[in-house]
Scaffold this active site. Structure first.
Site, mmCIF file in Angstrom:
data_model
loop_
_atom_site.group_PDB
_atom_site.id
_atom_site.type_symbol
_atom_site.label_atom_id
_atom_site.label_comp_id
_atom_site.label_asym_id
_atom_site.label_seq_id
_atom_site.Cartn_x
_atom_site.Cartn_y
_atom_site.Cartn_z
ATOM 1 C CD GLU A 113 -6.018 4.952 -0.757
ATOM 2 O OE1 GLU A 113 -5.954 4.967 0.481
ATOM 3 O OE2 GLU A 113 -7.096 4.842 -1.388
ATOM 4 C CE1 TYR A 138 -3.544 2.743 0.973
ATOM 5 C CE2 TYR A 138 -1.736 3.590 2.301
ATOM 6 C CZ TYR A 138 -2.976 3.765 1.707
ATOM 7 O OH TYR A 138 -3.639 4.965 1.841
#
Length: 397
Positions: free
Chosen positions: A206, A118
């Site tokens: 993101e 991530y």
């Protein structure tokens, strides 16, 4: 301004970030053609069909599926396009899917295991610095990681005077447990990602997941991008990426007529001049025991036409049970606002079926109050903040 995944990937690719390649399709037949084109370009045998909406959690909602042949591409694309996709980040009714991304399969077998990470870039407002947030635990359940194992989430803060330094990119790759070619690829990936964030005037990038492929490439498999509206004048090409179908229709209409409007969940509509006063008015409503239905700043002008437009926008929300108008007469005179309110009320006839409370303070406030009280219209006037709150409470009781 939010953009779709495929648009976010276009921005990333323009700055040298390696992405999961793909093409957008608007119907099932086009999806098949795009899949054929993608196979010719990349050699991929399988295709990932991804719903394009402004919301995360698409995989859990059934908006991301794998097709192993062209028949499945057509069937899956046909199922996803037109569906109301419900995820944890959509309204209860979901969001209508108008297009899909036909993406290459990047989870192919090879010499090493694939690994998901991530990574996001955003502003740490508390410290006034950008930061890169990253974790070894990428994938669909990153929220669970943040809640239950926060020690697995790392941050790297970036001094705005010098920007991202090489040692910081290397530190990120090291903390992710990479070595060899994958380590070098991650360093390049982080550097290019930060350049994309700065160069596009974004408020957030993101990437979940960032994938280490079986042959040690680092790829952005997804891309959630928020762009700063206030900087779009510098990026005409990015401004054209706006998809108003993904936005609240009332907010879109308000923006077109120059009103600053944000839709909320309460029952008391707000019409205020100035952002600070608007925030204070929302607090006032909450202290009175109710919830604001919107944030609406009419700005420095509040003539009859503008007030009427604001009325019509507020009343598009069926949850509104009362409207509180709170104006401070500095640049704009209170008596002009009051006359605008009265004229707008007359013009709208029976369209206004909820109580109207008007609190005017500042230049010519006394004249304004007389105008409202003597108008013959069922409009309640107030002078003090608390008086306005009491009027709202009485009207809704």
């Amino acid at each position: 301004m939010n953009v779709h995944e495929y648009q976010g990937k276009e921005i990333l690719a323009s700055y040298g970030v390696r992405i999961q390649r793909g093409h957008v399709a608007n119907n099932a037949e086009e999806a098949v053609e795009k899949a054929k084109q993608l196979t010719a370009e990349t050699g991929t045998g399988w295709h990932v069909i991804k719903a394009q909406i402004h919301a995360g959690g698409r995989g859990k909602g059934g908006g991301v599926k794998l097709a192993k042949n062209l028949d499945q591409v057509k069937d899956i694309a046909g199922q996803i396009i037109g569906m109301d996709l419900i995820t944890p980040q959509t309204p209860p009714t979901g969001k209508r899917v108008h297009k899909v991304l036909i993406a290459e399969d990047v989870y192919y077998p090879g010499e090493t295991e694939t690994k998901e990470f991530y990574m996001s870039v955003l502003l740490n407002r508390g410290k006034g610095r950008n930061m890169i947030m990253y974790s070894t635990e990428g994938g669909m359940d990153i929220e669970e990681v943040a809640e239950h194992t926060p020690h697995l989430i790392f941050t790297e803060e970036i001094d705005p005077s010098v920007g991202l330094q090489g040692f910081q990119a290397r530190q990120i790759a090291f903390n992710l447990g990479l070595s060899g070619e994958a380590f070098k690829e991650m360093v390049k990936f982080v550097d290019a990602l930060y350049k994309a964030y700065i160069g596009s005037d974004a408020t957030m990038f993101e990437i979940n997941p960032v994938l280490k492929t079986s042959d040690n490439k680092i790829i952005a498999v997804d891309a959630k991008v928020d762009l700063d509206d206030n900087a779009l004048f510098r990026h005409k090409d990015l401004a054209e990426m706006r998809d108003v179908r993904e936005e609240n229709p009332i907010e879109v209409e308000a923006k077109e007529v120059g009103l600053n409007y944000v839709d909320l969940d309460g029952t008391v509509g707000c019409m205020v001049n100035g952002a600070g006063l608007a925030m204070a008015t929302m607090d006032l409503i909450k202290y009175a025991g109710f919830e604001p239905a919107n944030f609406l700043d009419v700005g420095g002008t509040a003539d009859a036409k503008r007030v009427e437009t604001a009325f019509r926008i507020i009343l598009k929300d069926a949850n509104v049970k009362a409207i509180l108008i709170n104006i401070f007469g500095g640049i704009v005179r209170c008596d002009r606002v009051a006359q605008g309110v009265v004229d707008a009320y007359k013009n709208m006839g029976d369209a206004i079926k909820v109580p109207i409370i008007v609190r005017l303070q500042g230049t010519n406030a006394e004249i304004a109050k007389e105008l409202i009280d003597n108008s013959g219209m069922p409009i309640l006037s107030a002078v003090q903040f608390q008086e306005a709150a009491d009027q709202v409470k009485a009207a809704l009781s």
